[in-house]
Design an enzyme around this catalytic site. Sequence first.
Site: not given
Ligand code: AMP
Length: 546
Positions: A185, A331, A441, A446
Amino acid sequence: MQGQMMKTPLLITEIMRFAGRQYGDTEVVSVTGENPLHRCVYKDVIRRAHQVANVLHTLGLEKGDRVATLAWNDFRHLELYYGVSCAGYVLHTVNPRLFFEQLLYIFNHAEDRVLFFDPVFLPLVEKLSDQLPKVEAYVILSSEDKMPQTPLPSIKCYETLLHEASEDYEWPALAEDTASALCYTSGTTGHPKGVLYDHRSTVLHAYGSCHRNAMGLGRRDTVLPVVPMFHANAWGTPYSAFISGAKMVLPGPKMGDGKTLQALIEGEGVTVALGVPTVWLALLSYLEETGTTVSSLERTVVGGAACPLSVMKEFQDKHGVYTHHGWGMTEMSPLGSLNTLSKPMESFKDSELDVIRAKQGQAPFGVEMKIVDDDGQELPWDGEAFGDLKVRGWWVCDSYFRSEGSDDAFDADGWFSTGDVATIDPEGNLGITDRTKDVIKSGGEWISSIELENLAVSHPDVLEAAVIGVSHQKWGERPLLVIVPNEGDIPDKMTILGLFKGKVADFWIPDDLVFVDEIPHTATGKVSKIELREQFVDYRLDLPQK
Ligand code: AMP
């Protein structure tokens, strides 16, 4: 006193055996570079997975060795999912959209010994190969007659290798915590980090995601994962489909192509489709332009980035498709939460439902979550308090692959810091407001960029929106709205900014907006706020300051 129940290990091999016995004739339809509609059944995938295992054995691989793939979603990649992991090797799915330097780092860090790749990635592999000392064999996922010319040494043809390999293979009896797959990732800083899945976590994730409160796959479903098999295992669909007996439709390189997706959904009777919001924007605009629809589709599962309500509504109102908004991470295998409605919610007013559906839903059994403040104190589940989101559970990783102890995301109590900021309401619904690093911020308070982006894209003239913080003398930071307009007229600035009035606190309303042709995206299709902030680093707010 110990229980007296069987301790059958949780193995991907058991998923494969079960699927072969129970659902062997279930179809797998794939788009490949060479065939727009390849058809086979689970039994074929499993038979060829045996051959894959024999090929790897012949290549001299040892248990635990990494086997990389650079490939789209199709039947061959599916065969590798089972053939590699069930033989005791580790399937390392690599995202071809990563930067060249990141790819080099990943291959060398993982020390992959074999690389299987789609012909379309040949130019990339030729460029990389000089600097991949550990890779001993390159296998092109192609038939002999379609093999491209290449000066690469140790090049092999997948179909020829399989043709020469026996269909008999004795799957090893593995311990359930044997590593099965590896996916890197790319964080916002530093090198990409490897998440090393095991058989147990994979089986539990597949089981959990088939729950009715989660993705709820069943044998009457036809599932279309438009999320790549190189990104968090296509959200586990190669496993959950096999557990549930769902027909699989794999779009190959045609992921973002509205025309192909519509044809696949209609032609193959797809009932459930999974993907990130941008994919659905492409499909919806194709449907709008052509006046077509997706009549078999019952639901979409949308995650990876916040799904705008406008996307959910367009699916529902124009095509009768229900959208489940979900959240997850590499993860977390990746399922972290999914939005489903309870019976009483069905009678809620639209405006009440909108608030709930914009959230990312509840964690399934198997995932625990909490939000904490800057001092690590747990915050209430009142839907108001924002905090750092932490998780733990059966399919959450507990350290990064070969990270040499630099895992500050994992705490001593076994919680993983997701890097997301969220609220949790009294019903346990998660509301992601930002990435920790993207939080705006203003005067110490926030502001949720996700909520502002959601409102902005509800305007029909807005194609895509992103909100970033830009520096401000008095408030530290103020939000700036960046918009890609739909083709045609550029919408009026004040009308767009007026959208927020009465819907969010006044101090959340962006101070300005700029129109751009394109918003930068990361390799996993998310808005790259880092790049966007760099682009607007010198931006000075030109409207009256708040
Ligand atoms: P990845 O490991 O590349 O799939 O990225 C994971 C990250 O994607 C998460 O920690 C979030 O920041 C973002 N993410 C995944 N699903 C959503 C969602 N439905 N809404 C907002 N952010 C999301």
